[in-house]
Design a protein around this motif. Structure first.
Motif, PDB file in Angstrom:
ATOM      1  N   GLU A  35       0.740  -1.163   0.059  1.00 45.93           N
ATOM      2  CA  GLU A  35      -0.192  -0.008   0.065  1.00 45.93           C
ATOM      3  C   GLU A  35       0.793   1.378  -0.109  1.00 45.93           C
ATOM      4  O   GLU A  35       1.950   1.369   0.610  1.00 45.93           O
ATOM      5  N   HIS A  36       0.556   2.282  -0.892  1.00 41.58           N
ATOM      6  CA  HIS A  36       1.264   3.451  -1.134  1.00 41.58           C
ATOM      7  C   HIS A  36       2.569   3.213  -1.474  1.00 41.58           C
ATOM      8  O   HIS A  36       3.552   3.789  -1.003  1.00 41.58           O
ATOM      9  N   THR A  37       2.652   2.107  -2.230  1.00 42.37           N
ATOM     10  CA  THR A  37       4.309   1.668  -2.624  1.00 42.37           C
ATOM     11  C   THR A  37       4.025   2.182  -4.452  1.00 42.37           C
ATOM     12  O   THR A  37       5.107   2.130  -5.058  1.00 42.37           O
ATOM     13  N   ASP A  38       2.780   2.280  -4.878  1.00 40.35           N
ATOM     14  CA  ASP A  38       3.027   2.426  -6.401  1.00 40.35           C
ATOM     15  C   ASP A  38       3.270   3.680  -6.912  1.00 40.35           C
ATOM     16  O   ASP A  38       3.706   3.580  -8.095  1.00 40.35           O
ATOM     17  N   ALA A 276       7.475   3.297   2.951  1.00 45.09           N
ATOM     18  CA  ALA A 276       7.433   2.894   1.548  1.00 45.09           C
ATOM     19  C   ALA A 276       8.527   1.623   1.279  1.00 45.09           C
ATOM     20  O   ALA A 276       8.179   0.963   0.428  1.00 45.09           O
ATOM     21  N   VAL A 277       9.584   1.804   1.886  1.00 42.15           N
ATOM     22  CA  VAL A 277      10.658   0.918   1.619  1.00 42.15           C
ATOM     23  C   VAL A 277      10.337  -0.332   2.323  1.00 42.15           C
ATOM     24  O   VAL A 277      10.473  -1.570   1.623  1.00 42.15           O
ATOM     25  N   MET A 302       0.490  -9.263   6.287  1.00 45.16           N
ATOM     26  CA  MET A 302      -0.663  -8.440   6.341  1.00 45.16           C
ATOM     27  C   MET A 302      -0.889  -7.482   7.341  1.00 45.16           C
ATOM     28  O   MET A 302      -0.969  -6.135   7.226  1.00 45.16           O
ATOM     29  N   THR A 303      -0.996  -7.941   8.617  1.00 43.87           N
ATOM     30  CA  THR A 303      -0.840  -7.386   9.683  1.00 43.87           C
ATOM     31  C   THR A 303       0.229  -6.257  10.057  1.00 43.87           C
ATOM     32  O   THR A 303      -0.101  -5.220  10.380  1.00 43.87           O
ATOM     33  N   ALA A 304       1.294  -6.613   9.690  1.00 46.09           N
ATOM     34  CA  ALA A 304       2.485  -5.780   9.922  1.00 46.09           C
ATOM     35  C   ALA A 304       2.340  -4.659   8.871  1.00 46.09           C
ATOM     36  O   ALA A 304       2.739  -3.403   9.174  1.00 46.09           O
ATOM     37  N   SER A 305       1.713  -4.856   7.740  1.00 47.83           N
ATOM     38  CA  SER A 305       1.456  -3.701   6.639  1.00 47.83           C
ATOM     39  C   SER A 305       0.406  -2.864   7.491  1.00 47.83           C
ATOM     40  O   SER A 305       0.779  -1.477   7.615  1.00 47.83           O
TER      41      SER A 305
END
Ligand code: GLA
Length: 389
Positions: A35-38, A276-277, A302-305
């Motif tokens: 998420e928010h990587t694109d 982001a990284v 997923m949870t860490a995200s």
């Protein structure tokens, strides 16, 4: 078929008859991780859904674009001409299809006839499951089919993003339009946004389901915060580029980031870039876990995200945090996180099939108690990209 007939019937009611009208569909999307990587040159892992947007469309003999939505019936038919296609605030949702007609013309695919189009979407409005990208890709697909343009689905995604960026003024990345245009049944798309290389990863959730949890919080300030996060990342990248030869944050490993983060010189921007990284690396690890059949590890990532989106990227909020926190307390939950831009919208979770009913009941009750209004839940299936039906 039932849906197709109902839509054709409605089209005839609105436009007089349905002679020569064709029916099309494009999905919505949910992002499983990344998420928010694109817009940071990183990886994403979204999939198309079987819910989405339908269009009934036919060519006209004049140059009028006549647009009607069953989701906004009170608006009636909105009419503009092909020579007067610029964005107007009063046109509201119609600026999405108009933007696509404009973007096609920008790319040398100017249409020479108007259209009647009726839209119907079953993606809940404002839920963050990409109803706008769905309308964009769908409209592009309609133009391709009705005018015979040679344009690939990947180009339809790029045209959708171009239009959203330059016509609708939202600085989004490529994930949503790509997931929708390139969707494949029962597969998620592992996309490297740095060069658009991608692979399909089959999602065989043995004995588990994807459950989407809708906060029902309408987003208002979302877009401006979205653009703010983008510029924070751009500023962090520019600072790192003083020393490092990189084009995006997605090129950094966690170790490289830690060794160089002090160059950024601002605590908030360090946190944004860290997300982001690390999120990019998490996405790569999550797809590997899925390939290794390690769904437990996929769920943990997923949870860490979510934790990173809450603490470092700061795009969650009490509604999304409550849903995820309550989801993680339930029996049979494999992982849960917010999905999409954040600030409201939806969370996504993977839940063992036997436990889904209880999960929905318990999370729903706890959410209502804490937030004061109800959440909605959708047990979804992964579907294909755009099609004529
Ligand atoms: C929105 C944007 C996407 C992506 C996500 C966050 O959905 O449209 O391009 O940036 O937010 O991952």
């Amino acid at each position: 078929m039932k849906m197709k007939n109902e839509l054709l019937k409605k089209f005839a009611e609105v436009f007089g008859d349905n002679d020569n009208a064709k029916v099309f569909f494009a999905p919505g999307r949910v992002n499983l991780i990344g998420e928010h990587t694109d817009y940071n040159g990183g990886h994403v892992f979204p999939c198309a859904l079987t819910i989405g947007t339908y269009a009934v469309a036919r060519l006209r003999e004049d140059d009028k674009l006549c647009l009607y939505s069953m989701n906004f019936e009170e608006d009636g038919i909105g009419v503009c001409t092909l020579s007067d296609i610029e964005s107007k605030e009063a046109d509201d949702w119609r600026n999405y299809p108009k933007g696509i007609v404009w973007a096609f013309a920008e790319r040398g695919m100017k249409i020479n006839k108007g259209l009647d189009i009726l839209y119907y979407g079953n993606i809940p409005n404002g839920s963050g499951l990409s109803s706008s990208a769905s309308i964009e890709v769908l409209t592009g697909f309609v133009l391709k089919q009705l005018f015979g343009f040679e344009v690939s689905n990947q180009e339809l995604a790029l045209i959708g993003q171009y239009s959203e960026n330059n016509y609708n003024g939202v600085n989004c990345g490529i994930m949503d339009q790509f997931a929708i245009a390139m969707g494949k049944k029962d597969s998620a798309i592992f996309l490297d946004t740095a060069d658009l290389s991608f692979e399909y990863a089959p999602i065989a959730l043995d004995g588990a389901k994807i459950v989407i949890l809708n906060t029902n919080k309408k987003r208002g300030l979302g877009d401006s915060k979205y653009n703010e996060r983008r510029s924070e990342c751009e500023a962090a990248l520019a600072a790192l580029q003083k020393k490092l030869d990189i084009n995006s944050l997605g090129e950094l490993s966690e170790e490289e980031f830690e060794a160089n983060k002090s160059l950024i010189g601002n605590a908030t921007k360090i946190k944004r870039a860290k997300h982001a990284v690390y999120e990019n690396q998490r996405t790569i690890k999550a797809v590997k876990a899925l390939k290794d059949n390690d769904i437990e590890l996929f769920g943990k990532l997923m949870t860490a995200s979510h934790d990173s989106l809450r603490d470092d990227y700061e795009v969650t909020g009490i509604e999304l945090d409550t849903l995820v926190e309550e989801a993680l307390k339930q029996e049979g939950v494999i992982g849960a996180r917010m999905t999409g831009a954040g600030f409201g919208g939806c969370a996504v979770s993977i839940v063992k099939t036997d436990c889904v009913d209880k999960f929905i009941e318990n999370v729903g009750a706890a959410y209502k108690e804490k937030i004061g209004y109800a959440a909605d839940f959708y047990v979804v299936e992964i579907g294909d990209g755009p099609s004529e039906i």
